[in-house]
Write a protein that holds these residues in place. Sequence first.
Motif, mmCIF file in Angstrom:
data_model
loop_
_atom_site.group_PDB
_atom_site.id
_atom_site.type_symbol
_atom_site.label_atom_id
_atom_site.label_comp_id
_atom_site.label_asym_id
_atom_site.label_seq_id
_atom_site.Cartn_x
_atom_site.Cartn_y
_atom_site.Cartn_z
ATOM 1 N N SER A 80 0.827 -1.206 0.000
ATOM 2 C CA SER A 80 0.000 0.000 0.000
ATOM 3 C C SER A 80 0.859 1.254 0.000
ATOM 4 N N ALA A 81 1.920 1.256 0.804
ATOM 5 C CA ALA A 81 2.768 2.444 0.914
ATOM 6 C C ALA A 81 3.435 2.780 -0.419
ATOM 7 N N THR A 82 3.975 1.777 -1.096
ATOM 8 C CA THR A 82 4.640 2.033 -2.373
ATOM 9 C C THR A 82 3.634 2.400 -3.456
ATOM 10 N N THR A 83 2.420 1.835 -3.384
ATOM 11 C CA THR A 83 1.385 2.189 -4.351
ATOM 12 C C THR A 83 0.957 3.643 -4.186
ATOM 13 N N VAL A 84 0.867 4.102 -2.941
ATOM 14 C CA VAL A 84 0.521 5.506 -2.686
ATOM 15 C C VAL A 84 1.541 6.424 -3.349
ATOM 16 N N LEU A 85 2.813 6.150 -3.116
ATOM 17 C CA LEU A 85 3.866 7.012 -3.663
ATOM 18 C C LEU A 85 3.897 6.948 -5.186
ATOM 19 N N ALA A 86 3.668 5.767 -5.738
ATOM 20 C CA ALA A 86 3.668 5.639 -7.198
ATOM 21 C C ALA A 86 2.465 6.344 -7.824
ATOM 22 N N SER A 87 1.365 6.431 -7.076
ATOM 23 C CA SER A 87 0.127 6.991 -7.619
ATOM 24 C C SER A 87 0.043 8.503 -7.491
ATOM 25 N N ILE A 88 0.510 9.044 -6.360
ATOM 26 C CA ILE A 88 0.267 10.475 -6.100
ATOM 27 C C ILE A 88 1.520 11.268 -5.781
ATOM 28 N N GLY A 89 2.684 10.620 -5.723
ATOM 29 C CA GLY A 89 3.910 11.365 -5.439
ATOM 30 C C GLY A 89 3.847 12.058 -4.094
ATOM 31 N N LYS A 90 4.008 13.388 -4.087
ATOM 32 C CA LYS A 90 3.967 14.156 -2.841
ATOM 33 C C LYS A 90 2.557 14.618 -2.487
ATOM 34 N N ALA A 91 1.584 14.258 -3.280
ATOM 35 C CA ALA A 91 0.169 14.572 -3.021
ATOM 36 C C ALA A 91 -0.132 16.057 -3.050
ATOM 37 N N GLU A 92 0.719 16.844 -3.723
ATOM 38 C CA GLU A 92 0.509 18.287 -3.759
ATOM 39 C C GLU A 92 -0.671 18.683 -4.642
ATOM 40 N N GLN A 93 -1.192 17.751 -5.440
ATOM 41 C CA GLN A 93 -2.341 18.039 -6.293
ATOM 42 C C GLN A 93 -3.649 18.070 -5.496
ATOM 43 N N PHE A 94 -3.599 17.669 -4.214
ATOM 44 C CA PHE A 94 -4.785 17.688 -3.360
ATOM 45 C C PHE A 94 -4.623 18.768 -2.291
ATOM 46 N N ASP A 95 -5.649 19.620 -2.152
ATOM 47 C CA ASP A 95 -5.577 20.710 -1.175
ATOM 48 C C ASP A 95 -5.753 20.215 0.256
ATOM 49 N N THR A 96 -6.541 19.165 0.427
ATOM 50 C CA THR A 96 -6.807 18.630 1.763
ATOM 51 C C THR A 96 -6.811 17.108 1.718
ATOM 52 N N GLY A 97 -6.765 16.501 2.903
ATOM 53 C CA GLY A 97 -6.862 15.053 2.988
ATOM 54 C C GLY A 97 -8.210 14.548 2.511
ATOM 55 N N ALA B 261 -9.168 11.587 -0.190
ATOM 56 C CA ALA B 261 -10.126 10.510 0.072
ATOM 57 C C ALA B 261 -11.264 10.532 -0.946
ATOM 58 N N THR B 262 -11.678 11.745 -1.359
ATOM 59 C CA THR B 262 -12.729 11.871 -2.373
ATOM 60 C C THR B 262 -12.241 11.347 -3.713
ATOM 61 N N TRP B 263 -11.007 11.677 -4.065
ATOM 62 C CA TRP B 263 -10.419 11.205 -5.327
ATOM 63 C C TRP B 263 -10.360 9.681 -5.363
ATOM 64 N N LEU B 264 -10.152 9.072 -4.202
ATOM 65 C CA LEU B 264 -10.106 7.610 -4.122
ATOM 66 C C LEU B 264 -11.496 6.985 -4.145
ATOM 67 N N GLY B 265 -12.540 7.818 -4.039
ATOM 68 C CA GLY B 265 -13.895 7.274 -4.027
ATOM 69 C C GLY B 265 -14.311 6.728 -2.682
ATOM 70 N N LEU B 266 -13.672 7.198 -1.583
ATOM 71 C CA LEU B 266 -13.973 6.693 -0.249
ATOM 72 C C LEU B 266 -14.934 7.584 0.532
ATOM 73 N N ILE B 267 -15.393 8.675 -0.088
ATOM 74 C CA ILE B 267 -16.319 9.589 0.578
ATOM 75 C C ILE B 267 -17.729 9.336 0.043
ATOM 76 N N PRO B 268 -18.732 9.227 0.936
ATOM 77 C CA PRO B 268 -20.109 8.984 0.473
ATOM 78 C C PRO B 268 -20.633 10.128 -0.389
ATOM 79 N N LYS B 269 -21.418 9.763 -1.392
ATOM 80 C CA LYS B 269 -22.073 10.770 -2.224
ATOM 81 C C LYS B 269 -23.238 11.386 -1.447
ATOM 82 N N GLN B 270 -23.443 12.692 -1.654
ATOM 83 C CA GLN B 270 -24.534 13.387 -0.982
ATOM 84 C C GLN B 270 -25.735 13.523 -1.909
ATOM 85 N N TYR B 271 -26.921 13.420 -1.325
ATOM 86 C CA TYR B 271 -28.150 13.684 -2.079
ATOM 87 C C TYR B 271 -29.170 14.267 -1.102
#
Length: 203
Positions: free
Chosen positions: A101-118, A122-132
């Motif tokens: 998991s750790a190496t996959t994270v680094l390979a996928s997002i690098g330093k994660a600077e493309q995300f403003d918040t945690g 999590a939303t980019w990964l699809g782990l946040i519930p959709k609102q309606y």
Amino acid sequence: MREHCARERTALINRLLALLAEFRIIMPKGRAAVQREIPLCLEDADNSLPAIARAALADSYDHLQVLNQRIEDTEQCFEMLVEASSNAQRIMKVRGIGPQSATTVLASIGKAEQFDTGRDFATWLGLIPKQYSTGGKPRLGRISKRGNKYLRTLLVHGARTVVANLGEKQDRLSQCCRELLARRGMNRTIVALAANNARIIWA
């Protein structure tokens, strides 16, 4: 490459079980049980397995051993990458996160600077519930399952391991997981922990 070999191994095991079932030889499900029982089946000269099927079973079992070795070799590569990366070592301090998991994270997002918040991560990964909305009230639905499916799967499996092994642990995380289990059930607790781990990893 590891995921490809793992899928091939699962498919091969299913074919082996189907082959044996054709001759009314029923084995317990699960990789460990199959790998334990097949050599015994091959050595049993009194079972109902014809010679040609026995040869096919032996050949497939040899291929299964090759796949096991390839997966093991790939996992050693994960360990080597972690040893060379201080960031991977930091990420692995999160419960439920291993070398893969750790190496996959680094390979996928690098330093994660493309995300403003945690939460963005999590939303980019699809782990946040959709609102309606219903009746003018906002509601939370199922998770969106967008983004990197492979990484999301690893985080969910890691969270599942943590929840399944809570035991009598009294640390804050374990207590929170037990409370959530009592209120929301197993699956929602696992997804919530995976989303929380994603936020911690981003930080």
